[in-house]
Design an enzyme around this catalytic site. Structure first.
Site, PDB file in Angstrom:
ATOM      1  N   GLU A 153       1.574  -0.577  -4.909  1.00  0.00           N
ATOM      2  CA  GLU A 153       0.566   0.403  -5.310  1.00  0.00           C
ATOM      3  C   GLU A 153       1.256   1.728  -5.617  1.00  0.00           C
ATOM      4  O   GLU A 153       1.649   2.471  -4.717  1.00  0.00           O
ATOM      5  CB  GLU A 153      -0.478   0.621  -4.204  1.00  0.00           C
ATOM      6  CG  GLU A 153      -1.656   1.457  -4.710  1.00  0.00           C
ATOM      7  CD  GLU A 153      -2.101   2.565  -3.773  1.00  0.00           C
ATOM      8  OE1 GLU A 153      -3.066   3.256  -4.108  1.00  0.00           O
ATOM      9  OE2 GLU A 153      -1.471   2.771  -2.712  1.00  0.00           O
ATOM     10  N   ASP A 193       0.837  -1.194   0.000  1.00  0.00           N
ATOM     11  CA  ASP A 193       0.000   0.000   0.000  1.00  0.00           C
ATOM     12  C   ASP A 193       0.878   1.254   0.000  1.00  0.00           C
ATOM     13  O   ASP A 193       1.891   1.318   0.709  1.00  0.00           O
ATOM     14  CB  ASP A 193      -0.878  -0.024   1.262  1.00  0.00           C
ATOM     15  CG  ASP A 193      -1.832   1.155   1.353  1.00  0.00           C
ATOM     16  OD1 ASP A 193      -2.805   1.175   0.585  1.00  0.00           O
ATOM     17  OD2 ASP A 193      -1.590   2.054   2.188  1.00  0.00           O
TER      18      ASP A 193
HETATM   19  C1  AAO Z   1      -8.891   8.803   5.975  1.00  0.00           C
HETATM   20  C2  AAO Z   1      -9.824   9.991   5.768  1.00  0.00           C
HETATM   21  C3  AAO Z   1      -9.012  11.280   5.697  1.00  0.00           C
HETATM   22  C4  AAO Z   1      -8.149  11.402   6.927  1.00  0.00           C
HETATM   23  C5  AAO Z   1      -7.253  10.178   7.041  1.00  0.00           C
HETATM   24  C6  AAO Z   1      -6.322  10.192   8.258  1.00  0.00           C
HETATM   25  O1  AAO Z   1     -10.551   9.803   4.552  1.00  0.00           O
HETATM   26  O2  AAO Z   1      -9.919  12.370   5.599  1.00  0.00           O
HETATM   27  O3  AAO Z   1      -7.336  12.558   6.827  1.00  0.00           O
HETATM   28  O4  AAO Z   1      -8.094   9.020   7.114  1.00  0.00           O
HETATM   29  O5  AAO Z   1      -7.013   9.882   9.420  1.00  0.00           O
HETATM   30  C7  AAO Z   1      -7.761   5.085   2.434  1.00  0.00           C
HETATM   31  C8  AAO Z   1      -8.735   6.194   2.025  1.00  0.00           C
HETATM   32  C9  AAO Z   1      -8.409   7.502   2.702  1.00  0.00           C
HETATM   33  C10 AAO Z   1      -8.318   7.303   4.193  1.00  0.00           C
HETATM   34  C11 AAO Z   1      -7.198   6.293   4.434  1.00  0.00           C
HETATM   35  C12 AAO Z   1      -6.935   6.016   5.911  1.00  0.00           C
HETATM   36  O6  AAO Z   1      -8.675   6.344   0.616  1.00  0.00           O
HETATM   37  O7  AAO Z   1      -9.454   8.441   2.418  1.00  0.00           O
HETATM   38  O8  AAO Z   1      -8.054   8.546   4.840  1.00  0.00           O
HETATM   39  O9  AAO Z   1      -7.600   5.035   3.840  1.00  0.00           O
HETATM   40  O10 AAO Z   1      -8.096   5.612   6.546  1.00  0.00           O
HETATM   41  C13 AAO Z   1      -3.012   8.694  -2.776  1.00  0.00           C
HETATM   42  C14 AAO Z   1      -1.909   7.662  -2.494  1.00  0.00           C
HETATM   43  C15 AAO Z   1      -2.409   6.233  -2.595  1.00  0.00           C
HETATM   44  C16 AAO Z   1      -3.684   6.027  -1.793  1.00  0.00           C
HETATM   45  C17 AAO Z   1      -4.705   7.031  -2.303  1.00  0.00           C
HETATM   46  C18 AAO Z   1      -6.041   6.906  -1.579  1.00  0.00           C
HETATM   47  O11 AAO Z   1      -0.827   7.865  -3.377  1.00  0.00           O
HETATM   48  O12 AAO Z   1      -1.394   5.393  -2.084  1.00  0.00           O
HETATM   49  O13 AAO Z   1      -4.202   8.356  -2.099  1.00  0.00           O
HETATM   50  N1  AAO Z   1      -4.177   4.650  -1.870  1.00  0.00           N
HETATM   51  C19 AAO Z   1      -3.893   3.692  -0.756  1.00  0.00           C
HETATM   52  C20 AAO Z   1      -5.081   2.799  -0.468  1.00  0.00           C
HETATM   53  C21 AAO Z   1      -6.195   3.599   0.155  1.00  0.00           C
HETATM   54  C22 AAO Z   1      -5.755   4.131   1.508  1.00  0.00           C
HETATM   55  C23 AAO Z   1      -4.320   4.471   1.554  1.00  0.00           C
HETATM   56  C24 AAO Z   1      -3.466   4.315   0.490  1.00  0.00           C
HETATM   57  C25 AAO Z   1      -3.776   4.853   2.865  1.00  0.00           C
HETATM   58  O14 AAO Z   1      -5.465   2.124  -1.616  1.00  0.00           O
HETATM   59  O15 AAO Z   1      -7.390   2.852   0.301  1.00  0.00           O
HETATM   60  O16 AAO Z   1      -6.505   5.319   1.833  1.00  0.00           O
HETATM   61  O17 AAO Z   1      -3.427   3.630   3.512  1.00  0.00           O
HETATM   62  C26 AAO Z   1      -3.116  11.795  -7.028  1.00  0.00           C
HETATM   63  C27 AAO Z   1      -1.861  11.044  -6.736  1.00  0.00           C
HETATM   64  C28 AAO Z   1      -2.121   9.745  -6.006  1.00  0.00           C
HETATM   65  C29 AAO Z   1      -2.962  10.014  -4.772  1.00  0.00           C
HETATM   66  C30 AAO Z   1      -4.252  10.736  -5.217  1.00  0.00           C
HETATM   67  C31 AAO Z   1      -5.179  11.011  -4.056  1.00  0.00           C
HETATM   68  O18 AAO Z   1      -3.903  11.064  -7.977  1.00  0.00           O
HETATM   69  O19 AAO Z   1      -1.208  10.728  -7.940  1.00  0.00           O
HETATM   70  O20 AAO Z   1      -0.904   9.179  -5.618  1.00  0.00           O
HETATM   71  O21 AAO Z   1      -3.299   8.759  -4.170  1.00  0.00           O
HETATM   72  O22 AAO Z   1      -3.877  11.948  -5.848  1.00  0.00           O
HETATM   73  O23 AAO Z   1      -4.545  11.856  -3.145  1.00  0.00           O
HETATM   74  C32 AAO Z   1      -6.368  12.125 -11.171  1.00  0.00           C
HETATM   75  C33 AAO Z   1      -4.884  12.134 -11.333  1.00  0.00           C
HETATM   76  C34 AAO Z   1      -4.240  11.259 -10.283  1.00  0.00           C
HETATM   77  C35 AAO Z   1      -4.562  11.845  -8.979  1.00  0.00           C
HETATM   78  C36 AAO Z   1      -6.050  11.815  -8.867  1.00  0.00           C
HETATM   79  C37 AAO Z   1      -6.552  12.391  -7.614  1.00  0.00           C
HETATM   80  O24 AAO Z   1      -6.907  10.837 -11.372  1.00  0.00           O
HETATM   81  O25 AAO Z   1      -4.572  11.682 -12.610  1.00  0.00           O
HETATM   82  O26 AAO Z   1      -2.850  11.193 -10.417  1.00  0.00           O
HETATM   83  O27 AAO Z   1      -6.650  12.568  -9.915  1.00  0.00           O
HETATM   84  O28 AAO Z   1      -6.178  13.748  -7.558  1.00  0.00           O
END
Ligand code: AAO
Length: 482
Positions: free
Chosen positions: A230, A193
């Site tokens: 990931e 992850d």
């Molecule tokens: C939760 C709450 C938050 C709180 C946090 C801390 O929702 O409000 O602040 O707790 O208490 C999952 C949920 C999160 C959650 C977290 C922990 O999705 O909402 O937060 O559990 O409970 C990035 C990372 C990627 C990650 C993804 C969600 O790079 O690794 O965010 N995925 C994994 C898991 C996921 C998990 C976590 C990681 C954490 O699969 O389930 O989170 O363990 C860009 C970047 C990406 C980035 C995204 C979102 O993407 O390139 O790297 O992903 O932004 O920030 C277009 C673009 C694309 C862009 C996207 C979004 O598609 O082309 O590049 O738009 O802007």
């Protein structure tokens, strides 16, 4: 780290998102094993913060509080029992490993196994971790950082999740100890992850300290765990997937994005003739492929117009193309139904996950979608197994959205995403005979419950797919089910 170590003749893993270990064990024996599935990605097995203030959202499992195997999916004994029973059924287990961070700060601080944390002191006594084990000074990743600043993306917090320092020998030893305990129990590999948020050089050290797979569970001696990292890389960022492919496999997010676009009519299917690296995709042997995942099916991560179970007709076609085409190592998504994107799995008033029920037609109830039990999907897993080791040949298209191709002399598939009927005499590459279409039905003794296809001595057959049919696919192969 690039070989999933599936049992012979098997392909394809399924993510049983939020399933309980006892239910997965039963699913291996009653369904996944008999239907040729290669493996399962399970939800994180280590203890997480229980977040009642959000009514136990799915994402609480991405907030580790310790490495004890105690979650809503079950305890350590249930986990080990599942791994044993699934391996015995020929189905491998891959663990979603959350090693980038620990839980963020919340007003509640009790985990699914009763562990607590003292957020103000950065103290996680059940590991134990303390302030020195986290990156310092404290900072939080902002959206702009992805474009400019790899050290902020790796050393600051991902949405407030406490960011472990994998450069520390102590932190490495805790992470490696956790992962090795899982390998010793018999798992076959890991999803890493948030790999983009860790330094590749640190990950290499961690991977190289992992044990070989457990030979008591049927793995060959010297086998390394399968690792898929990931890394969301759609281009245009300061970090690249190419920094990670020398280490292990990488999740290919462009794969589901492009196929979702094509099967929604945003791109003609005929262009799929050179599907693979020519589309800007990773090399096939380092690519973990999927249409949707647990994030982008609900707008998290690399969201956008990804097909999911909610657009079933187009979704089944995109999944069928993924499974029919030899590119990549495919992963199926198996979901629970949701409207609210935060909602966790079906649960009772005490927060216990409610098991899926199994209907007489193989589908699931109690709020579970079980895409992997849809006939058009699980029969395509068999198609992929039958076609294993062959390439694409005898491609045909109508210059638009009707396509067909063979896999060696083993299997044939056609798609019709036009508003008019596909009615063509096509080369199927199969020996003469009568075959059952595995999309519209199954073989039942000497007859087919759906469409049948007559292949002549020249390998050709009349293929018909009406534009108003329930599915836009027709598939036949040399295996017993067709
Ligand atoms: C939760 C709450 C938050 C709180 C946090 C801390 O929702 O409000 O602040 O707790 O208490 C999952 C949920 C999160 C959650 C977290 C922990 O999705 O909402 O937060 O559990 O409970 C990035 C990372 C990627 C990650 C993804 C969600 O790079 O690794 O965010 N995925 C994994 C898991 C996921 C998990 C976590 C990681 C954490 O699969 O389930 O989170 O363990 C860009 C970047 C990406 C980035 C995204 C979102 O993407 O390139 O790297 O992903 O932004 O920030 C277009 C673009 C694309 C862009 C996207 C979004 O598609 O082309 O590049 O738009 O802007």
């Amino acid at each position: 780290y690039f070989n999933p170590h599936y049992a012979p003749g098997r392909t394809t893993m399924v993510h049983l998102f939020e399933w309980k270990w006892d239910d997965i064990a039963a699913e291996c024996e009653r369904f996944l094993g008999p239907n040729g599935f290669g493996g399962i990605q399970v939800s994180p097995p280590n203890e997480n913060l229980a977040i009642w203030s959000h009514n136990r959202p799915w994402w609480e499992r991405y907030q580790p509080i310790s490495y004890r195997l105690l979650t809503r999916s079950g305890n350590e004994q249930q986990f080990a029992n599942m791994v044993r029973r699934c391996n015995d059924a020929g189905v491998r287990i891959y663990v979603d490993a959350i090693i980038n961070h620990m839980t963020g700060t919340w007003s509640e601080n009790v985990g699914t196994g009763g562990s607590t944390a003292n957020f103000g002191e950065w103290h996680y006594p059940s590991v134990p971790y303390g302030r020195n084990d986290f990156n310092w000074p404290h900072c939080v990743i902002s959206g702009n950082d992805y474009g400019c600043c790899p050290d902020r993306v790796r050393n600051c917090e991902l949405s407030g999740l406490k960011d472990l320092n994998q450069g520390s020998e102590y932190v490495r030893s805790m992470i490696v100890g956790y992962m090795n305990s899982l390998i010793d129990i018999g798992v076959a590999g890991f999803r890493i992850d948030a790999a983009k948020h860790m330094w590749p050089s640190d990950l290499r050290v961690i991977y190289d300290r992992l044990h070989n797979l457990n030979t008591d569970h049927g793995f060959p001696s010297g086998a390394r765990p399968y690792i898929y990292q990931e890394v969301i890389d759609l281009g245009g960022e300061a970090m690249s997937r190419d920094e990670y492919t020398p280490l292990a496999a990488v999740t290919e997010f462009k794969f589901g994005m492009e196929l979702s676009r094509a099967f929604q009519g945003g791109n003609q299917l005929r262009w799929l003739v050179n599907w693979g690296p020519q589309w800007g995709l990773l090399a096939s042997d380092v690519s973990l492929t999927f249409i949707d995942n647990h994030d982008n099916q609900r707008g998290h991560g690399a969201g956008g117009s990804i097909l999911t179970y909610k657009q079933a007709r187009q979704y089944k076609a995109a999944v069928a193309f993924m499974l029919a085409h030899p590119y990549g190592e495919p992963q199926l998504m198996s979901s629970f139904d949701f409207v609210n994107t935060e909602a966790g799995p079906p649960m009772d008033s005490s927060g216990n996950i409610i098991s899926p029920s199994i209907n007489s037609d193989n589908t699931c109830g109690n709020g579970w979608i079980c895409e992997h039990r849809w006939r058009q999907i699980y029969q395509m897993v068999q198609f992929r197994n039958v076609a294993l080791g062959t390439g694409v040949n005898d491609w045909w298209d109508n210059g638009g959205n009707q396509i067909a191709f063979c896999r060696g002399g083993q299997a044939f598939i056609a798609f019709n995403n036009e508003y008019w009927t596909l009615n063509q005499n096509l080369q199927t590459c199969l020996p003469a005979g009568t075959y059952c279409d595995i999309i519209s039905g199954t073989r039942n003794g000497n007859s087919c419950t759906g469409k049948s296809v007559q292949v002549g001595n020249d390998g050709r057959a009349t293929i018909i797919i009406g534009s108003d049919e329930y599915d836009m696919i027709l598939a036949i192969h040399r295996g017993p089910q067709s």
